[in-house]
Design an enzyme around this catalytic site. Structure first.
Site, short mmCIF file in Angstrom:
data_model
loop_
_atom_site.label_atom_id
_atom_site.label_comp_id
_atom_site.label_asym_id
_atom_site.label_seq_id
_atom_site.Cartn_x
_atom_site.Cartn_y
_atom_site.Cartn_z
N GLY A 239 0.76 -1.24 0.00
CA GLY A 239 0.00 0.00 0.00
C GLY A 239 0.78 1.28 0.00
CE1 TYR A 316 -8.92 1.44 -9.29
CE2 TYR A 316 -6.78 1.63 -10.36
CZ TYR A 316 -7.73 0.87 -9.71
OH TYR A 316 -7.47 -0.44 -9.49
CB CYS A 342 -15.69 2.36 -29.72
SG CYS A 342 -14.87 2.29 -31.31
C1 PLP Z 1 -2.87 -5.33 -3.97
C2 PLP Z 1 -2.35 -5.90 -2.71
C3 PLP Z 1 -1.06 -5.58 -2.26
C4 PLP Z 1 -0.15 -4.59 -2.95
O1 PLP Z 1 -0.58 -3.27 -2.82
P1 PLP Z 1 0.35 -2.06 -3.34
O2 PLP Z 1 -0.47 -0.87 -3.09
O3 PLP Z 1 0.61 -2.29 -4.78
O4 PLP Z 1 1.60 -2.09 -2.53
C5 PLP Z 1 -0.61 -6.21 -1.11
N1 PLP Z 1 -1.38 -7.10 -0.44
C6 PLP Z 1 -2.63 -7.42 -0.84
C7 PLP Z 1 -3.42 -8.40 -0.08
C8 PLP Z 1 -3.16 -6.83 -1.98
O5 PLP Z 1 -4.38 -7.14 -2.37
#
Ligand code: PLP
Length: 418
Positions: A239, A316, A342
């Site tokens: 994240g 997004y 399209c």
């Molecule tokens: C998508 C995801 C990640 C990676 O998230 P990033 O924002 O790309 O770092 C890590 N763990 C889980 C469970 C995810 O679904």
């Protein structure tokens, strides 16, 4: 830090000019820098030095075999969300004992393959999944190692589609319900409870939500100890955000420092699942201008890449910087950069100041390493683009451009249609 820079007004990826690759492989294509990926992984990994940890790259952010291999060679593990991703991770040489499996909808077939592959653990997201996992492990005659994926109910400021750790999201088990699920797990003979996991969202640009989530996991860990459960792993998910435009996400060093402080003296292995922060700024999408046109109040640059190649702007409303492959030094104009698909939503950039692109010009869409090719589709029967990796002076096609035959692979006309 990345390796896409201008040399004498030509955009380069490491020591290879982007226009040279375009001549060789055609457009559109994704271009990745080996050194950038390796550096990003190294910086992230080293930030956690001194802490018992495992870095599992989020395969869904970019699942190309070559990229997974590069990370495997650097010692990385994998965070997978499907049987297909498990197949890729193993094929790329990622060790099964470094693979963790998340996802709310794991199928029996995928669970069976993962158990037989002896992966490190499953991040379980519901009571029913737990029961299914136990049943399958019993049939096979093994034990499934698990972490419970908790929804820690922390708010993270990001796009609503990529928030995952708030109580209204489908992911994980509510933290207040989790003790019951752990109690259930403790009594299942083919389940070995080893961890707590969470993943609170993507493209987060502040540290606080991570720290808050980690605190909640630690509190839960204490509760579980009282229940006699021996928790060896805390998984904080991925994240960490990146700079697409003017975001100022924390450096991995700051992120790691805050987590280390929160962990204190605790003894467990911290699992991290970074995706975007490793690969996001290590790739670009290169496309060629087909046409330009103007309406009364808008100027359109029509390029040969569309939303099927890069859906993030449409999905997004994400920002990707647009750069000329050949620097022009001329005045900038506001325009929409759009694809041939399209759909009105088929844009790569809207109302953006850009050089006065002309047909034939090459355009680089920056920060297109994560959730870009991995989300590409064949919509409008468009073959998916090529992927290329550069290492210093070398470049190599790591996925060929699809051909029309690929589009109909697996399709069949039934006999009753003659
Ligand atoms: C998508 C995801 C990640 C990676 O998230 P990033 O924002 O790309 O770092 C890590 N763990 C889980 C469970 C995810 O679904």
């Amino acid at each position: 830090m990345h390796h896409f820079v201008y040399k004498n007004d030509d955009l380069y990826c490491e020591d290879v000019s982007v226009s040279h690759v375009a001549e060789q492989v055609g457009t559109p294509f994704y271009l990745y820098s080996y050194s950038t990926i390796r550096t990003h992984f190294g910086v992230f990994e080293n930030a956690f030095n001194g802490l018992d940890h495992l870095t599992c790259f989020s395969v869904k952010s970019n699942s190309n075999l070559a990229i997974l291999r590069l990370l495997a060679l650097e010692g990385g593990g994998a965070d997978i969300v499907s049987g297909g991703e498990l197949f890729r991770a193993i094929r790329a040489g990622i060790r099964p004992d470094k693979i963790v499996y998340s996802g709310v909808g794991k199928t029996r077939k995928d669970i069976e393959i993962a158990l037989k592959s002896d992966i490190l653990m499953f991040n379980v997201e519901s009571d029913q999944e737990l029961q299914t996992l136990n049943d399958i492990a019993k049939d096979i005659g093994c034990k499934a190692t698990i972490a419970m994926r908790i929804n820690p109910d922390v708010e993270s400021k990001t796009h609503p589609y990529i928030v995952t750790g708030f109580s209204e999201n489908k992911f994980g088990i509510q933290i207040e319900d989790s003790l019951n699920t752990y109690a259930l797990a403790k009594h299942l003979k083919h389940i070995d409870v080893k961890g707590i996991s969470c993943h609170i969202g993507s493209q987060l640009t502040e540290i606080d939500p991570f720290v808050e989530a980690l605190r909640k996991l630690k509190e839960l860990l204490e509760e579980l100890k009282k229940m006699g459960l021996d928790i060896e792993f805390l998984n904080l998910g991925g994240g960490l955000g990146i700079t697409y435009n003017d975001e100022k996400p924390p450096h991995p060093l700051e992120y790691a420092k805050a987590l280390k402080e929160t962990i204190g003296e605790n003894r467990f292995t911290l699992i991290l699942e970074p995706g975007r922060v490793i690969i996001g700024n290590a790739g670009i999408l290169v496309t060629r201008v087909l046409y330009t046109k103007s309406t009364k109040n808008k100027r359109f640059i029509i390029v040969d890449a569309g939303m099927n190649d890069l859906i993030r702007p449409a999905l997004y409303n994400s920002f990707h910087a647009v750069q000329p492959v050949k620097m022009t030094h001329s005045e900038m104009f506001a325009a929409d950069l759009v694809g041939p698909v399209c759909e009105t939503g088929d844009f790569l950039a809207r109302d953006r100041k850009m050089p006065p692109f002309e047909p034939g010009d090459l355009v680089a869409i920056m920060s297109a390493g994560a959730y870009s090719f991995s989300m590409a589709s064949n919509y409008n029967s468009r073959p998916r683009p090529a992927e290329v990796m550069v290492k210093e002076k070398l470049f190599s096609i790591i996925r060929s451009r699809e051909v029309y035959e690929d589009l109909i692979s697996g399709e069949a006309i039934p006999e009753f249609l003659g």
